[in-house]
Design an enzyme around this catalytic site. Structure first.
Site, short mmCIF file in Angstrom:
data_model
loop_
_atom_site.label_atom_id
_atom_site.label_comp_id
_atom_site.label_asym_id
_atom_site.label_seq_id
_atom_site.Cartn_x
_atom_site.Cartn_y
_atom_site.Cartn_z
N GLN A 70 0.84 -1.19 0.00
CA GLN A 70 0.00 0.00 0.00
C GLN A 70 0.88 1.25 0.00
O GLN A 70 1.77 1.38 0.84
CB GLN A 70 -0.93 0.06 1.20
CG GLN A 70 -1.91 1.25 1.07
CD GLN A 70 -2.80 1.46 2.26
OE1 GLN A 70 -2.35 1.87 3.32
NE2 GLN A 70 -4.10 1.16 2.09
N CYS A 100 -7.14 6.65 4.75
CA CYS A 100 -6.59 6.97 6.07
C CYS A 100 -7.08 8.33 6.54
O CYS A 100 -6.88 9.33 5.85
CB CYS A 100 -5.06 6.96 6.03
SG CYS A 100 -4.31 7.32 7.63
N LYS A 140 -8.05 1.59 -1.70
CA LYS A 140 -8.73 1.41 -0.42
C LYS A 140 -9.32 2.75 -0.01
O LYS A 140 -8.60 3.75 0.06
CB LYS A 140 -7.79 0.90 0.67
CG LYS A 140 -8.51 0.52 1.96
CD LYS A 140 -7.56 -0.14 2.95
CE LYS A 140 -8.35 -0.74 4.13
NZ LYS A 140 -8.97 0.28 4.98
N HIS A 173 -13.92 0.49 3.22
CA HIS A 173 -14.15 0.59 4.67
C HIS A 173 -15.54 1.21 4.84
O HIS A 173 -15.74 2.36 4.48
CB HIS A 173 -13.08 1.45 5.33
CG HIS A 173 -13.17 1.47 6.83
ND1 HIS A 173 -12.06 1.56 7.64
CD2 HIS A 173 -14.22 1.42 7.67
CE1 HIS A 173 -12.43 1.55 8.91
NE2 HIS A 173 -13.75 1.48 8.94
N GLY A 236 -8.90 -6.03 10.25
CA GLY A 236 -7.78 -5.23 10.73
C GLY A 236 -7.33 -5.63 12.11
O GLY A 236 -6.68 -6.65 12.30
#
Length: 377
Positions: A70, A100, A140, A173, A236
């Site tokens: 990543q 993130c 992601k 997510h 996770g």
């Protein structure tokens, strides 16, 4: 979407900063042969500026395949250079971080989840990444950012990125991110999970692959998601905090492999060989015993002797120079019955986690033709 010689990513371990390093991934692979492993996020700038020291950041034992790198960034030139440099290490997929919520990453419009607000740039970035590697690429992301959290806005992001680039795999997510100063930990807890958004994406983008992430903490829940049609599931912190019970059931309960009957004592014997072989390889006594053994602290989660093992290990880190000596000093707190027991039955989980998800799905996505014209303008 995946290299042919590996089973598909029905189960993957999420990229987690300061957690999913090469040492944790070594332990994870000793426990599960088939789980897909992700690196920590590496900034493209780090890879570019550390060009003469890349092994420290990118090297990994070949046993860690299948493995995904990543990367994060917002500079196309650096993303191109970083991907090209990383190609020499033969990762199985390159993943781009658009999820993130850390202020260090997403603040001031830098990168991470804030990039979801600029899907055209993400499409360009994915094209640049894909042009500099010969493996699949993926994104992601979250389901939204702040007030940009409607299902249609999520679909606009997916549609634009996949239209402008070769991206065919998205890890979703299923929480939005809040960039108003709450911590990354709160961003994993406060915004509500909306699994219905994920399953609606499967309906509305049948030519793409989607992996679900967020709030899934057991193999039972992984299989519940797969039963409802998920292409893949990413776990996770549960896989880090309880690796034996989570990863130990992946191969059998998810991939249908026969149990190997391996014990934690056997895992530790192999890990000791690895750990002592890598101590100090980066110079200046790095990595040290504490860094190498850190992932092992959770191997006896909820078992008799777990607290004593952690206390003894923490004390031993101050003077032990080898993993072998650490084990000799600290493992005395763990009963033989725990060390020598093979993995037990699958722990319970929320089998009904996704039962009503299809009833909650939003209306089908219809993209705006005018948006499409603007996209290619």
């Amino acid at each position: 979407m995946v290299a042919r010689r590996y089973l598909p990513p029905l189960f993957s371990v999420a990229p987690m900063m300061e957690w999913t390093d090469v040492h944790y991934r070594t332990l994870a692979r000793l426990i599960s042969k088939h789980a897909w492993l992700y690196t920590e996020m590496l900034a493209a700038e780090t890879i570019v500026y550390q060009k003469g020291n890349l092994d420290r950041f990118l090297a990994f034992p070949p046993e860690q395949h299948p493995i995904v790198l990543q990367i994060g960034g917002n500079n196309l030139e650096n993303l191109a250079k970083a991907t090209e440099l990383a190609s020499a290490y033969h990762y199985d997929e390159i993943n781009f971080n658009c999820g993130c919520p850390s202020p260090k990453v997403a603040g001031h419009g830098c990168f991470g989840v804030s990039l979801m607000l600029d899907p055209k740039f993400v499409g360009e970035a994915m094209s640049v990444i894909a042009a500099n590697t010969n493996v699949p690429v993926s994104v992601k992301c979250r389901i939204g950012v702040d007030d940009h959290d409607s299902y249609n806005e999520l679909c606009d992001f997916i549609y634009k990125v996949s239209s402008l680039s070769p991206t065919r795999h998205f890890i979703i997510h299923s929480r939005k991110a809040l960039l108003n100063g709450i911590s990354p930990a709160d961003n994993r807890r406060i915004p509500p999970l909306k699994y219905e958004y994920y399953y609606a994406l499967l309906r509305d983008f049948p030519d793409l692959k989607f992996t679900i992430n967020g709030g899934i903490n057991s193999v039972v829940e992984v299989n519940a998601a797969l039963k409802e049609g998920a292409h893949g599931v990413m776990v996770g912190r549960a896989a880090y905090n309880n690796p034996w019970q989570i990863l130990g059931h992946v191969d059998t309960a998810i991939y249908g492999a026969q149990s190997t009957g391996r014990t934690r004592r056997e895992i530790l014997q192999q890990y000791q060989e690895y750990g002592d072989s890598v101590l100090g390889i980066n110079g200046n006594d790095r990595p040290n015993v504490r860094e190498v053994a850190k992932p092992l602290l959770h191997l006896f989660y909820a078992e008799p002797g777990n607290g004593l093992w952690k206390r003894k290990a923490d004390y031993a880190f101050q003077h032990c120079k080898t993993v072998k000596s650490l084990f000799e000093e600290a493992l005395v707190g763990i009963p033989d019955s725990v060390l020598d027991a093979p993995i037990g039955g699958v722990p319970s989980g929320r089998e009904d986690l996704f039962t009503n998800v299809h009833d909650l799905m939003p209306p089908p996505y219809e993209h705006d033709a005018r948006e499409e014209e603007a996209l290619y303008a």
